[in-house]
Design a protein around this motif. Structure first.
Motif, mmCIF file in Angstrom:
data_model
loop_
_atom_site.group_PDB
_atom_site.id
_atom_site.type_symbol
_atom_site.label_atom_id
_atom_site.label_comp_id
_atom_site.label_asym_id
_atom_site.label_seq_id
_atom_site.Cartn_x
_atom_site.Cartn_y
_atom_site.Cartn_z
ATOM 1 N N GLY A 78 0.785 -1.230 0.000
ATOM 2 C CA GLY A 78 0.000 0.000 0.000
ATOM 3 C C GLY A 78 0.815 1.277 0.000
ATOM 4 N N TYR A 87 -11.585 3.771 15.654
ATOM 5 C CA TYR A 87 -10.839 3.659 14.408
ATOM 6 C C TYR A 87 -9.529 2.908 14.616
ATOM 7 N N LEU A 121 -7.719 0.531 12.240
ATOM 8 C CA LEU A 121 -7.205 1.092 10.993
ATOM 9 C C LEU A 121 -5.977 1.971 11.217
ATOM 10 N N ARG A 133 -3.041 4.656 7.019
ATOM 11 C CA ARG A 133 -4.080 3.799 7.567
ATOM 12 C C ARG A 133 -3.680 2.346 7.362
ATOM 13 N N TYR A 134 -3.775 1.581 8.443
ATOM 14 C CA TYR A 134 -3.388 0.184 8.363
ATOM 15 C C TYR A 134 -4.561 -0.608 7.807
ATOM 16 N N GLU A 135 -4.706 -0.568 6.471
ATOM 17 C CA GLU A 135 -5.802 -1.260 5.813
ATOM 18 C C GLU A 135 -5.591 -2.759 5.882
ATOM 19 N N ARG A 136 -6.662 -3.507 5.968
ATOM 20 C CA ARG A 136 -6.570 -4.956 6.003
ATOM 21 C C ARG A 136 -5.887 -5.444 4.731
ATOM 22 N N VAL A 139 -7.400 -5.746 1.107
ATOM 23 C CA VAL A 139 -8.132 -4.674 0.431
ATOM 24 C C VAL A 139 -7.231 -3.700 -0.295
ATOM 25 N N VAL A 140 -5.921 -3.792 -0.047
ATOM 26 C CA VAL A 140 -4.992 -2.864 -0.677
ATOM 27 C C VAL A 140 -5.013 -3.080 -2.185
ATOM 28 N N ARG A 161 -6.285 2.042 -3.430
ATOM 29 C CA ARG A 161 -6.540 1.788 -2.019
ATOM 30 C C ARG A 161 -5.185 1.557 -1.382
ATOM 31 N N ARG A 181 -2.073 2.370 1.819
ATOM 32 C CA ARG A 181 -1.927 2.529 3.267
ATOM 33 C C ARG A 181 -1.329 3.882 3.632
#
Length: 659
Positions: free
Chosen positions: A279, A330, A333, A382-385, A388-389, A394, A396
Motif C-alpha cells: 500500500g 478507528y 485502521l 491507515r493500516y488497511e486490512r 483490500v490494498v 486503495r 496505506r
RNA sequence: GCCGAGGUAGCUCAGCUGGCAGAGCAGCCGCCUUGUAAGCGGCAGGUCACGGGUUCGAAUCCCGUCCUCGGCUCCA
C-alpha cells in the motif's frame, strides 16, 4: 389465477393499440396479437411488472416487450444463465448447496457451498455442461407455492430455507392459504431437471441464451457477513449475441492494459517496490510532474476561494487520538503506537482533522473570523486490512487535499455548497467529466447530534448538491454517525467505482474538542465543522486519471509535453533550437538525438504518449517551421515555429486556468 | 482478516512428468543515417520472492513466511 375473468375475451394494450385475446393468453401471444414484437425478446412487462413470456396476461393490462439488447433484458438473460450454471454445478458436484445467483453489471454470479473450492478446470467442465443444458432446450416453468411447500421443496438446501424463512408474509403476495413464493422448474422433454427458488422472470427456454462465458471464482461470505460461512462464487457474463460477448471480452482485455499499476510502470510514473511495504508507492519524476500540477492547481484554487493553508506533523501523542475518538472507533485502521523513552506513545495520523482543530484552537476565535477554512495537503497512514490494498487506489499511505471549515450553523449551507461546486470544478478541470455517481448520505440509526442539527445539515447538503446541477442519489441512513455527507465517485478502467471527493458535516468533533468561538453577544458558541477533500486522495485521483486517459494525459498535465525529433543528426542543432523556444515558455520538452531511425523515434514518442511530436529536417530548418504530429489527430506540415510555440503555450495556459 | 490464483533478467513471458536457467523488448558498445510506429551486429544482465524439507540431484515436489492479483468485508 391471473385474472379469473369469465368473459369470452380480455383486452390488452400496448400504447395506443389494443387487442382482444382469450383468457389465459400468454404474454408472448398477447404481444404478437398487438403486433408489438420487433426483435429478440426475453420477457415482457405487464403493467410495468416483469413477466414471463409464457405467463398468462390479465384483463386490461398494458403489455410491453423486454428486448434482449437492453440492460433490463440482459439482466433477465443473465439471471437465467446463472440458473443454468447452478444446475450444471449441481450435476457435476452432487451435494452442492446453492445460495444466491443474481445478475450484476455486465454479468452474473452464483454462490455455492461445496466440499472444495472450484478450480480452473472445474470452470471449464461447468461451462461445457452448461452448453449441454443449453442444447436440451429446457423450459423455465414458473410455479407459485406456499411457504410450507417451498420449505419442503428445498429441504436439503439450507441457504434457500433461510431465504424463505427470512421473507416476511407482507413481502410476498398473500392469497387464501398463506404467503406465495415462486419457484422455477427447468423442464426437458424427458421431465423435470432442476428447480430453484426465484422471483423471476426468466427466458422461456435454455436454448435462448445466445452467448455466455464463466470468468472467475472467488470466495464470498454468505449474506456478506464475516461471521457467516465462506461460499464459493463463480462470476460469469452473458450477452444477447456472440458479437457482444466478444466485444465485452475485448473490453476487459483493453481495461487490463490501462490498469494504473501497469501504466505507472510502463510510463515511469510510479514505483511500488516490495521493499516499501504493502500500500505504499513512490512517485517517479514523470508521475511527480503530474502530481505537482495537481497540487499547484489545488493550492492556487484553494487560496482563491478563501482557505488558509497550514502544515501539520505526521505523528501525534496518543492522547490526541483519545480525545478525537479515533482510538475508540478507528483503532484497527491505525498503525500501532510507538513507545518512546519518555513514556508517551505516539501514533501515525490516519486523518488530519485533529490537527486542524488544534490550529483553530491556537487562540480564542471570534465570530468575525468565521467561516475559517483551514487547508493542507496532508499525508495520512491507515493500516488497511491486507486483502483490500489495491495499487494506489486503495493505499496505506496517501495524501488528502484535506480541509476543515469551522463555521456558524447558519453558514453551513453556503459552505457545503461551496465545497460541492468546488468538487465539480475539480472534476471538470482535470478532464474526468461528469462523476459516475454523487451520493447524499443521511442520518444513520445510531448518530450523534440533535434532530434540528441533522435536519438543517441534511437540507444544507441536498440544497448544495442541487445548486451544482449534478445528478445525485440519496443513500438513506448511510451518513457518518457524526453528520450527513455527500460523496462523489468515479470509475476505474474495469468499471469499479471509487470515492474521490467527500464533503461531510460534523457535529461530533467540535464537542469532543470543546471548540468554541466568541459570538457577537460575547458568549461562547460551538462551531459546526465541515470536512472536505476534493481529489479525496491525490494517489487515487491520479490513478483514476491514468486509467481514464489511458496514460495519455492532457497536455498541461503530461510529464513530457513535446518531443522534438530530428530526421537525422544533421538537424540536431535546429531541433535544440526548437526545444529552447518551447522551454522558454515553460513547456516540458525533450529532443530525441539518439541514433535511431526516424520510424523508431516516432514510435518511441508515440508509446511514451507525448502529446506533441515535432519533426524537423532540411525543409523545416530552412523555413523555420516544424512538422506537428499530435498524439491524437492529424499531422500538419510546415507550421511556423512561432505558431506552434504559441499554440502549445496557449493550450497549456487555458487548461491550467481551469474549467 | 477470509477464499482462490500467482511470484523466473528492469519489463512481458517460456521453461512438460525433477537432470547444466531461456526469448523478445529495454540497457550498454559498435556499425548504419533525410521524412512519420521497431535498421544491423555484439555485450551485459538471474540467490528462479525468502526460509526449511524430500531427493544422488529442486525453478520444478512438500511445508512455512513475505509480497502481488481477483473477489468478500471495509474505506479516501
Amino acid at each position: 389465477m391471473d385474472g379469473g375473468s369469465v368473459s369470452e375475451t380480455i383486452t390488452v394494450r400496448h400504447g395506443d393499440d389494443t387487442a382482444d385475446v382469450a383468457p389465459g393468453t400468454s404474454a408472448i401471444d398477447a404481444l404478437k396479437a398487438l403486433d408489438a414484437v420487433r426483435g429478440q425478446i426475453v420477457a415482457a412487462t405487464v403493467d410495468g411488472e416483469e413477466w414471463d413470456l409464457e405467463r398468462p396476461v390479465v384483463e386490461g393490462a398494458e403489455v410491453a416487450p423486454v428486448y434482449a439488447d437492453t440492460e433490463q433484458g440482459r439482466a433477465i438473460l443473465r439471471h437465467s444463465v446463472a440458473h443454468l450454471m447452478a444446475q450444471a454445478v449441481t450435476d457435476l458436484f452432487p451435494g452442492a448447496k446453492w445460495a444466491i445467483g443474481p445478475p450484476i453489471a455486465d454479468g452474473f454470479y452464483y454462490d455455492f457451498d461445496v466440499e472444495r473450492p472450484f478450480t480452473a478446470d472445474d470452470l471449464e467442465a461447468i461451462e461445457a455442461r452448461m452448453v449441454e443444458l443449453q442444447r436440451e432446450r429446457q423450459r423455465f416453468v414458473r410455479q407459485e407455492v406456499s411457504r410450507d411447500e417451498a420449505l419442503e421443496l428445498f429441504a436439503d438446501q439450507p441457504y434457500k430455507r433461510e431465504i424463505i424463512e427470512r421473507v416476511e408474509d407482507s413481502e410476498v403476495e398473500a392469497s387464501g392459504d398463506g404467503a406465495r413464493f415462486t419457484v422455477y422448474r427447468n423442464v426437458t422433454d424427458d421431465g423435470e431437471a432442476w428447480v430453484d427458488l426465484c422471483k423471476g422472470p426468466h427466458i422461456p427456454s435454455s436454448d435462448r441464451v445466445p452467448a455466455f462465458k464463466l470468468l472467475r471464482t472467488a470466495g464470498a461470505y454468505w449474506r456478506g457477513r464475516e461471521d457467516q460461512p465462506m461460499l464459493q462464487r463463480i462470476y460469469g457474463t452473458a450477452w444477447e449475441s456472440r458479437k457482444r460477448l466478444k466485444e465485452h471480452l475485448e473490453f476487459l482485455e483493453e481495461a487490463r492494459k490501462r490498469d494504473h499499476r501497469r501504466l505507472g510502470r510502463e510510463l515511469e510514473l510510479t514505483h511500488t517496490p516490495d521493499e516499501l511495504g504493502p500500500g505504499l508507492s513512490i512517485f517517479l519524476p514523470n508521475g511527480a510532474v503530474v502530481r505537482k500540477e495537481m497540487e499547484d492547481w489545488i493550492r492556487d484554487e484553494t487560496l482563491a476561494r478563501g482557505y488558509q493553508p497550514v502544515y501539520t506533523p505526521h505523528i501525534a501523542k496518543e492522547e490526541l487520538w483519545r480525545i478525537s475518538g479515533h482510538l475508540e472507533n478507528y483503532a484497527e485502521l491505525m498503525y500501532p503506537g510507538m513507545e518512546l523513552d519518555d513514556g508517551a506513545a505516539y501514533r501515525l495520523k490516519p486523518m488530519n482533522c485533529p490537527f486542524h482543530i488544534l490550529a483553530f484552537g491556537a487562540r480564542t476565535r471570534s465570530y468575525r473570523e468565521l467561516p475559517m477554512r483551514i487547508a493542507e495537503l496532508g499525508t495520512v497512514y491507515r493500516y488497511e486490512r491486507s486483502g483490500v490494498v489495491n495499487g494506489m487506489l486503495r493505499a496505506r499511505g496517501f495524501t488528502q487535499d484535506d480541509s476543515h471549515i469551522f463555521c456558524r450553523p447558519d453558514q453551513v449551507v453556503d459552505e457545503v455548497a461551496g465545497c460541492v461546486e468546488f468538487a465539480r470544478d475539480v472534476y471538470r478541470a482535470f478532464g474526468l467529466g461528469e462523476p459516475s455517481r454523487v451520493a447524499v448520505s443521511t442520518r444513520p440509526e445510531k448518530s450523534f447530534g440533535t434532530d434540528a442539527q441533522w435536519a438543517e445539515a441534511e437540507d444544507a447538503v441536498i440544497a448544495a448538491v442541487e445548486r451544482t446541477g449534478l445528478a445525485y442519489e440519496t443513500d438513506p441512513g448511510e451518513g457518518a454517525f457524526y453528520g450527513p455527507k455527500v460523496d462523489v465517485h468515479a470509475r476505474d478502467a474495469i468499471g469499479r467505482e471509487w470515492q474521490l471527493s467527500t464533503v461531510q458535516v460534523d457535529f461530533n468533533l467540535p464537542e469532543r474538542f470543546e471548540m468554541s468561538y466568541v459570538g457577537a453577544d460575547g458568549a461562547k458558541h460551538r462551531p459546526v465543522m465541515v470536512h472536505r477533500a476534493l481529489f479525496g486522495s491525490i494517489e487515487r485521483f491520479f490513478s483514476v486519471m491514468v486509467e481514464s486517459f489511458n496514460g495519455a494525459f492532457p497536455t498541461w498535465l503530461a510529464p513530457e509535453q513535446a518531443r522534438v525529433v530530428p530526421v537525422a543528426a544533421d538537424f540536431d542543432d535546429y531541433a535544440r533550437h526548437v526545444a529552447a523556444a518551447l522551454r522558454s515558455r515553460g513547456v516540458r520538452v525533450d529532443v530525441d538525438a539518439s541514433d535511431d531511425t526516424l520510424g523508431a523515434k516516432i514510435r518511441s514518442a508515440q508509446t511514451s504518449k507525448v502529446p506533441y511530436t515535432l519533426v524537423v529536417g532540411a525543409s523545416e530548418q530552412q523555413a523555420r517551421t516544424v512538422a506537428v504530429r499530435p498524439y491524437r489527430g492529424e499531422q500538419r506540415k510546415d507550421v511556423p515555429l512561432d505558431d506552434v510555440v504559441g499554440e502549445i503555450d496557449a493550450e497549456i495556459t487555458t487548461a491550467r486556468a481551469g474549467a
